[in-house]
Design a protein around this motif. Sequence first.
Motif, PDB file in Angstrom:
ATOM      1  N   PHE A  61     -31.783 -24.830  -9.367  1.00  0.00           N
ATOM      2  CA  PHE A  61     -31.925 -24.046 -10.587  1.00  0.00           C
ATOM      3  C   PHE A  61     -31.240 -24.658 -11.805  1.00  0.00           C
ATOM      4  O   PHE A  61     -31.341 -24.108 -12.901  1.00  0.00           O
ATOM      5  CB  PHE A  61     -31.394 -22.629 -10.352  1.00  0.00           C
ATOM      6  CG  PHE A  61     -32.057 -21.943  -9.195  1.00  0.00           C
ATOM      7  CD1 PHE A  61     -33.365 -21.499  -9.289  1.00  0.00           C
ATOM      8  CD2 PHE A  61     -31.395 -21.772  -7.986  1.00  0.00           C
ATOM      9  CE1 PHE A  61     -33.992 -20.888  -8.217  1.00  0.00           C
ATOM     10  CE2 PHE A  61     -32.004 -21.161  -6.906  1.00  0.00           C
ATOM     11  CZ  PHE A  61     -33.313 -20.714  -7.025  1.00  0.00           C
ATOM     12  N   VAL A  62     -30.533 -25.752 -11.646  1.00  0.00           N
ATOM     13  CA  VAL A  62     -29.835 -26.358 -12.776  1.00  0.00           C
ATOM     14  C   VAL A  62     -30.625 -27.563 -13.281  1.00  0.00           C
ATOM     15  O   VAL A  62     -31.239 -28.295 -12.504  1.00  0.00           O
ATOM     16  CB  VAL A  62     -28.392 -26.777 -12.410  1.00  0.00           C
ATOM     17  CG1 VAL A  62     -27.572 -25.562 -11.998  1.00  0.00           C
ATOM     18  CG2 VAL A  62     -28.388 -27.817 -11.311  1.00  0.00           C
ATOM     19  N   ALA A  63     -30.592 -27.739 -14.596  1.00  0.00           N
ATOM     20  CA  ALA A  63     -31.325 -28.856 -15.195  1.00  0.00           C
ATOM     21  C   ALA A  63     -30.711 -30.196 -14.804  1.00  0.00           C
ATOM     22  O   ALA A  63     -31.419 -31.179 -14.621  1.00  0.00           O
ATOM     23  CB  ALA A  63     -31.355 -28.699 -16.709  1.00  0.00           C
ATOM     24  N   ASP A  64     -29.391 -30.228 -14.674  1.00  0.00           N
ATOM     25  CA  ASP A  64     -28.686 -31.474 -14.351  1.00  0.00           C
ATOM     26  C   ASP A  64     -28.061 -31.358 -12.967  1.00  0.00           C
ATOM     27  O   ASP A  64     -26.856 -31.172 -12.819  1.00  0.00           O
ATOM     28  CB  ASP A  64     -27.618 -31.755 -15.416  1.00  0.00           C
ATOM     29  CG  ASP A  64     -26.965 -33.127 -15.250  1.00  0.00           C
ATOM     30  OD1 ASP A  64     -27.371 -33.868 -14.329  1.00  0.00           O
ATOM     31  OD2 ASP A  64     -26.053 -33.443 -16.027  1.00  0.00           O
ATOM     32  N   SER A  65     -28.897 -31.464 -11.940  1.00  0.00           N
ATOM     33  CA  SER A  65     -28.365 -31.350 -10.575  1.00  0.00           C
ATOM     34  C   SER A  65     -27.471 -32.526 -10.222  1.00  0.00           C
ATOM     35  O   SER A  65     -26.614 -32.418  -9.337  1.00  0.00           O
ATOM     36  CB  SER A  65     -29.500 -31.208  -9.558  1.00  0.00           C
ATOM     37  OG  SER A  65     -30.486 -32.195  -9.740  1.00  0.00           O
ATOM     38  N   ALA A  66     -27.642 -33.670 -10.906  1.00  0.00           N
ATOM     39  CA  ALA A  66     -26.735 -34.793 -10.677  1.00  0.00           C
ATOM     40  C   ALA A  66     -25.304 -34.404 -11.033  1.00  0.00           C
ATOM     41  O   ALA A  66     -24.344 -34.881 -10.401  1.00  0.00           O
ATOM     42  CB  ALA A  66     -27.175 -36.002 -11.495  1.00  0.00           C
ATOM     43  N   ALA A  67     -25.141 -33.540 -12.050  1.00  0.00           N
ATOM     44  CA  ALA A  67     -23.797 -33.078 -12.422  1.00  0.00           C
ATOM     45  C   ALA A  67     -23.184 -32.226 -11.311  1.00  0.00           C
ATOM     46  O   ALA A  67     -21.971 -32.273 -11.084  1.00  0.00           O
ATOM     47  CB  ALA A  67     -23.855 -32.289 -13.726  1.00  0.00           C
ATOM     48  N   VAL A  68     -24.030 -31.455 -10.609  1.00  0.00           N
ATOM     49  CA  VAL A  68     -23.523 -30.677  -9.468  1.00  0.00           C
ATOM     50  C   VAL A  68     -22.989 -31.619  -8.396  1.00  0.00           C
ATOM     51  O   VAL A  68     -21.922 -31.390  -7.819  1.00  0.00           O
ATOM     52  CB  VAL A  68     -24.625 -29.767  -8.896  1.00  0.00           C
ATOM     53  CG1 VAL A  68     -24.106 -29.013  -7.667  1.00  0.00           C
ATOM     54  CG2 VAL A  68     -25.127 -28.798  -9.952  1.00  0.00           C
ATOM     55  N   MET A  69     -23.728 -32.698  -8.123  1.00  0.00           N
ATOM     56  CA  MET A  69     -23.286 -33.664  -7.118  1.00  0.00           C
ATOM     57  C   MET A  69     -21.938 -34.272  -7.518  1.00  0.00           C
ATOM     58  O   MET A  69     -21.034 -34.410  -6.677  1.00  0.00           O
ATOM     59  CB  MET A  69     -24.320 -34.772  -6.942  1.00  0.00           C
ATOM     60  CG  MET A  69     -25.730 -34.298  -6.629  1.00  0.00           C
ATOM     61  SD  MET A  69     -25.841 -33.313  -5.109  1.00  0.00           S
ATOM     62  CE  MET A  69     -27.440 -32.520  -5.360  1.00  0.00           C
ATOM     63  N   ARG A  70     -21.791 -34.612  -8.782  1.00  0.00           N
ATOM     64  CA  ARG A  70     -20.529 -35.209  -9.239  1.00  0.00           C
ATOM     65  C   ARG A  70     -19.375 -34.213  -9.139  1.00  0.00           C
ATOM     66  O   ARG A  70     -18.256 -34.579  -8.748  1.00  0.00           O
ATOM     67  CB  ARG A  70     -20.672 -35.705 -10.678  1.00  0.00           C
ATOM     68  CG  ARG A  70     -21.635 -36.877 -10.844  1.00  0.00           C
ATOM     69  CD  ARG A  70     -21.523 -37.504 -12.216  1.00  0.00           C
ATOM     70  NE  ARG A  70     -21.875 -36.586 -13.299  1.00  0.00           N
ATOM     71  CZ  ARG A  70     -23.094 -36.457 -13.795  1.00  0.00           C
ATOM     72  NH1 ARG A  70     -24.104 -37.168 -13.285  1.00  0.00           N
ATOM     73  NH2 ARG A  70     -23.339 -35.625 -14.805  1.00  0.00           N
ATOM     74  N   GLU A  71     -19.639 -32.967  -9.486  1.00  0.00           N
ATOM     75  CA  GLU A  71     -18.589 -31.958  -9.428  1.00  0.00           C
ATOM     76  C   GLU A  71     -18.169 -31.671  -7.983  1.00  0.00           C
ATOM     77  O   GLU A  71     -16.974 -31.532  -7.683  1.00  0.00           O
ATOM     78  CB  GLU A  71     -19.050 -30.668 -10.107  1.00  0.00           C
ATOM     79  CG  GLU A  71     -18.902 -30.662 -11.599  1.00  0.00           C
ATOM     80  CD  GLU A  71     -17.435 -30.683 -12.002  1.00  0.00           C
ATOM     81  OE1 GLU A  71     -16.819 -29.621 -12.104  1.00  0.00           O
ATOM     82  OE2 GLU A  71     -16.891 -31.801 -12.197  1.00  0.00           O
ATOM     83  N   VAL A  72     -19.149 -31.567  -7.097  1.00  0.00           N
ATOM     84  CA  VAL A  72     -18.811 -31.343  -5.690  1.00  0.00           C
ATOM     85  C   VAL A  72     -18.016 -32.524  -5.138  1.00  0.00           C
ATOM     86  O   VAL A  72     -17.023 -32.344  -4.421  1.00  0.00           O
ATOM     87  CB  VAL A  72     -20.086 -31.081  -4.861  1.00  0.00           C
ATOM     88  CG1 VAL A  72     -19.765 -31.058  -3.368  1.00  0.00           C
ATOM     89  CG2 VAL A  72     -20.731 -29.767  -5.284  1.00  0.00           C
ATOM     90  N   TYR A  73     -18.441 -33.739  -5.479  1.00  0.00           N
ATOM     91  CA  TYR A  73     -17.695 -34.931  -5.047  1.00  0.00           C
ATOM     92  C   TYR A  73     -16.244 -34.851  -5.533  1.00  0.00           C
ATOM     93  O   TYR A  73     -15.305 -35.151  -4.784  1.00  0.00           O
ATOM     94  CB  TYR A  73     -18.370 -36.180  -5.596  1.00  0.00           C
ATOM     95  CG  TYR A  73     -17.742 -37.479  -5.136  1.00  0.00           C
ATOM     96  CD1 TYR A  73     -18.205 -38.128  -3.999  1.00  0.00           C
ATOM     97  CD2 TYR A  73     -16.683 -38.054  -5.845  1.00  0.00           C
ATOM     98  CE1 TYR A  73     -17.636 -39.317  -3.574  1.00  0.00           C
ATOM     99  CE2 TYR A  73     -16.105 -39.237  -5.425  1.00  0.00           C
ATOM    100  CZ  TYR A  73     -16.582 -39.867  -4.289  1.00  0.00           C
ATOM    101  OH  TYR A  73     -16.002 -41.048  -3.869  1.00  0.00           O
TER     102      TYR A  73
END
Length: 262
Positions: free
Chosen positions: A136-148
């Motif tokens: 649901f997020v436009a920048d799912s790559a940012a989710v990956m970075r935040e989880v990392y």
Amino acid sequence: MARRAVSPEESRRASRSWWDRDADDYQAEHGTFLGDVDFRWCPEGLREAEAGLLGPVAGRRVLEVGCGAAAASRWLATQHAEVVALDLSGGMLRHAREAADRSGVHVPLLQADATALPLADASFDIACTAFGAVPFVADSAAVMREVYRVLRPGGRWIFAVTHPIRWIFLDDPGENGLVATHSYFDRRPYVESDESGRTTYVEQHRTLGDRIRELVAAGFTLEDLIEPEWPPGHEEIWGQWSPLRGRIFPGTAIFVAARPRS
């Protein structure tokens, strides 16, 4: 309904208002299947108790990203994990509180954006989500970075999303949903708008390769990709998921990744 570009802010605003507004109907329709204290990865019904994708959880700090009503987090708490359940929607977190009161299993609840986690670096051993946040997020790559960032070295990140192949078909559980209609490579999101033109719902499409590149770019190692098969005897329809379609092609993709130890 349309496939068109939306801004990250438009997507965020739509997701929050949609899930706040839809929380009651969603729980009324799916709450029994999901349970108050259970961890189902997908409409195919795969349970973490059977799959063990997270590995040992007792004594581990676990973050559920996009927890919804937090049934999975409560199940993890019964397995002696130290859990934090996070979601953007206050409406869904209200249901999480109500289910906690019904079940007697309480976990900390945090309202926050998955692209900007208000959590310390290297503070969790495991992060997970079953269809939360990532689609649901436009920048799912940012989710990956935040989880990392919030995972400790050696930490695991497991997330389930609609299988990307589903995006070439109509959202129809019947025979009309067996005909390829859209390009797999059209990454424009699915968007719903109200009569005034205001965006009310946004779901993002990424290919399998996109998802893997996002993980690798964030620093993760991909360990496995699970495509749950439709189990015999499972006749429940969930939106576009159905026995008819499930017997022919996958509906869910579960990515199993880890932050390297060094």
